[in-house]
Design an enzyme around this catalytic site. Structure first.
Site, short mmCIF file in Angstrom:
data_model
loop_
_atom_site.label_atom_id
_atom_site.label_comp_id
_atom_site.label_asym_id
_atom_site.label_seq_id
_atom_site.Cartn_x
_atom_site.Cartn_y
_atom_site.Cartn_z
N ASP A 62 0.77 -1.26 0.00
CA ASP A 62 0.00 0.00 0.00
C ASP A 62 0.80 1.30 0.00
O ASP A 62 1.73 1.45 0.79
CB ASP A 62 -0.84 0.10 1.28
CG ASP A 62 -1.63 -1.13 1.58
OD1 ASP A 62 -1.64 -2.06 0.78
OD2 ASP A 62 -2.25 -1.14 2.66
N GLN A 78 3.97 0.61 2.50
CA GLN A 78 4.19 -0.62 3.22
C GLN A 78 5.40 -1.31 2.61
O GLN A 78 5.43 -1.58 1.40
CB GLN A 78 2.95 -1.52 3.12
CG GLN A 78 1.79 -1.02 3.95
CD GLN A 78 2.05 -1.21 5.43
OE1 GLN A 78 1.88 -2.30 5.94
NE2 GLN A 78 2.46 -0.16 6.13
N SER A 119 -0.52 0.29 7.56
CA SER A 119 -0.84 1.49 6.76
C SER A 119 -1.38 2.65 7.57
O SER A 119 -1.92 2.46 8.67
CB SER A 119 -1.85 1.11 5.68
OG SER A 119 -1.20 0.36 4.69
N ASP A 193 -5.70 1.20 9.36
CA ASP A 193 -5.60 2.05 8.17
C ASP A 193 -6.19 3.45 8.36
O ASP A 193 -7.07 3.89 7.60
CB ASP A 193 -6.26 1.35 6.96
CG ASP A 193 -5.64 -0.01 6.67
OD1 ASP A 193 -4.55 -0.29 7.21
OD2 ASP A 193 -6.23 -0.79 5.91
N GLU A 247 -10.54 -2.35 3.68
CA GLU A 247 -9.23 -1.80 4.05
C GLU A 247 -9.09 -0.39 3.45
O GLU A 247 -9.80 -0.03 2.51
CB GLU A 247 -8.12 -2.71 3.52
CG GLU A 247 -8.25 -4.14 4.07
CD GLU A 247 -7.10 -5.07 3.69
OE1 GLU A 247 -6.58 -5.74 4.57
OE2 GLU A 247 -6.73 -5.11 2.50
N TRP A 341 -3.92 -8.89 -4.06
CA TRP A 341 -3.57 -9.85 -3.00
C TRP A 341 -3.76 -11.29 -3.45
O TRP A 341 -3.22 -12.21 -2.82
CB TRP A 341 -4.38 -9.57 -1.73
CG TRP A 341 -3.82 -8.46 -0.91
CD1 TRP A 341 -4.44 -7.31 -0.54
CD2 TRP A 341 -2.49 -8.38 -0.35
NE1 TRP A 341 -3.60 -6.52 0.21
CE2 TRP A 341 -2.40 -7.16 0.33
CE3 TRP A 341 -1.38 -9.22 -0.38
CZ2 TRP A 341 -1.24 -6.76 1.00
CZ3 TRP A 341 -0.22 -8.83 0.29
CH2 TRP A 341 -0.18 -7.60 0.96
#
Ligand code: FRU
Length: 539
Positions: A62, A78, A119, A193, A247, A341
């Site tokens: 991210d 990240q 994040s 997040d 997210e 992902w």
């Protein structure tokens, strides 16, 4: 924590591969300073993006802490400082004057023995409301997610929101002494997040953060970035994707059709899996925010599938998208992680894994009677395209045929603008990164019968590195006036398709052979016309 694909489920690799990844060499990249290590045989410089940010080495996911400050765009992200796989999550850092040319900086925040750094976001606390800087030298303030380890004094695995600050313009970061500043434990262990923005109408800071496994965005307010008061929850009355995770939320205002009197609010929710193209993707809702509550204008009825939701991108590789804080002229500038992902951990690049999509400018426009987000590459990218050597072709007519363009325009890094009139053809479009034989290539085309735009990467090169690497991405796109304008940006391992001024966008990773760089146009089952074809080589 229901999704076995999710990074939180991955374990570290064995020490030998860790060591190998740490020692693995780097390739050249236009966007980052060169490395002192020698290249290794397993390196894949042919897939190192030229226009897109990649770290020199190791794993990235991210974008975090997107902030424009003192003439520089900061991209934190990240990052695993120790290997080319997800783990030891820390904040990497890069800066850019124009969002295209990036300089990799020292790691900003490291995972340590007590926590990993997930994040979050960064804001410029210009009034020093936090008191963590001085009036003359106000701090940058980061809100991020701490993921606690055994021995931290917190229950292992719990996520909570922490604060760090920088008084040297983002170079070094200091953890706030009384972290965490916000926790939901024991109610939730998957609270993460935090995205902070200044809410000018109310004169306070606003935070959105998710309870990932409960599909809730929680809204908070603060005067000093340290003490947070709960405002409201945003969720869907009938969550269509139980088992998926919410997210990286983001809430911001945009004028509708450029009219400041018609301001609307946009809530981005990244969801994994359940995206329109499979796996992870960025959905959004348009509505109103009254200082406490976000109310979407309308929500798809119960039982809807992803096609009844709105998506920032219809390709497979656009996730964790968020907006820059403090962007010039209040623009909504975004960066998304160019991966998914479903297969991110298997992407066959070395010694790095992970790239950012092209930075984009968002606008809210009335399309088919509804407020919709459009996204186009940022102005500096458009300027780069304008300044580079260009080839213009006024018109090509094709009748059930494929035409290879001149070798002078072939290449692995290209911007291609063109207008397609499918006419009587059943399918019409282009093939990029094509091989000499024509057996491989990525097809971007319009299917006139189905009224869909398609990116087909089933024969784009290495597609076998993961069984979850989806082959074809399709979006419904009725034509206006029988034609479709496409801007196609190809880089060493990606295609980004912006249709009709960013009304529809598709971003896909590809892994072609380095010498497969031909560009072809084709029309199947009838006649199609291609107009105003402009090919350029931005670098
Ligand atoms: C999204 C995400 C975030 C989390 C981070 C961990 O891709 O799962 O929710 O903070 O990545 O690296």
């Amino acid at each position: 924590m229901h999704d076995p694909q999710h990074p939180l489920f991955f374990r570290s690799r064995p020490l030998s591969s860790w060591l190998f990844a740490a020692l693995a060499a780097t390739a050249t990249a236009c966007v980052s300073p060169s490395s002192s290590l020698a290249a290794s045989e397993t390196d894949t410089p042919q897939w190192r993006s030229v226009l897109h940010y990649t770290p020199q080495r190791n794993w990235m996911n991210d974008p975090n802490g997107l902030v424009y400050y003192k003439g520089l765009y900061h991209l934190f992200y990240q990052y695993n400082p120790h290997g080319n796989f997800w783990g030891d999550m820390s904040w990497g850092h890069a800066t850019s004057p124009d969002l295209i040319h990036w300089n990799e900086q020292a790691v900003a925040m490291h995972a340590n023995s007590t926590e990993e750094v997930f994040s979050g976001s960064v804001v410029a606390d210009t009034r020093n409301a936090s008191g963590l800087g001085t009036a003359k030298a106000p701090p940058l303030v980061a809100l991020y997610t701490s993921v606690y380890k055994t021995g931290s004094g917190h229950e292992a695995g719990v996520q909570a929101q922490s604060l760090a600050y920088s008084t040297d313009d983002g170079k070094t970061w200091q953890q706030y002494a009384r972290n965490p500043v916000l926790t939901l434990n024991p109610e939730s262990r998957q609270f993460r997040d935090p995205k902070v923005s200044w809410y000018a109408q109310g004169g306070y800071w606003l935070m959105t953060a998710v309870v990932a496994d409960a599909h809730v965005v929680k809204l908070y307010r603060s005067d000093n970035l340290i003490d947070w008061t709960f405002l409201s929850d945003f969720t869907l009355p009938d969550v269509p994707h139980h088992g998926a995770l919410w997210e990286m939320p983001d809430l911001f205002a945009l004028p509708l059709d450029g009219d400041p009197a018609r301001q609307k609010w946009v809530m981005i929710v990244n969801v994994n899996p359940w995206s329109i193209a499979g796996g992870s993707g960025a959905m959004y809702f348009v509505g109103q925010f009254d200082g406490t509550r976000f109310m979407p204008d309308d929500v798809a009825p119960a039982g809807s599938d992803p096609a009844q939701y709105q998506w920032l991108d219809h390709g497979a590789d656009y996730y964790a998208a968020g907006t820059f804080s403090n962007a010039p002229a209040g623009k909504a500038l975004t960066i998304g992680w160019m991966s998914n992902w479903d297969y991110a951990n298997h992407v066959p690049t070395s010694p790095w894994k992970g790239a950012m999509a092209l930075p984009r400018e968002l606008a809210l426009k009335t399309i088919d009677g509804e407020p919709r987000l459009t996204s186009v590459p940022v102005q500096s990218c458009a300027a780069l395209v304008r300044q580079s050597a260009r080839t213009y072709i006024h018109k090509i007519d094709l009748s059930s045929a494929t035409r290879e363009l001149a070798s002078s325009v072939h290449g692995a890094v290209r911007n291609i603008d063109l207008t397609i009139r499918p006419g009587t053809a059943q399918r019409a479009g282009l093939i990029v990164r094509g091989s000499a034989t024509g057996n491989t290539g990525t097809r971007i085309f319009y299917d006139a019968r189905r009224q869909t735009l398609i990116v087909d990467r089933s024969r784009s090169g290495n597609t076998w590195f993961s069984g979850a690497f989806s082959r074809e991405h399709i979006v419904n796109l009725p034509l206006h006036g029988g034609k479709l304008h496409l801007q196609v940006v190809i880089d060493q391992n990606s295609v980004e398709v912006f249709a009709d001024d960013g009304r529809t966008v598709m971003t896909d990773l590809i892994f072609p052979s380095f010498d497969d760089n031909r560009i072809r146009l084709f029309a199947d089952g009838g006649d199609a016309t291609f107009n105003d074809i402009v090919l350029s080589e931005p670098s």
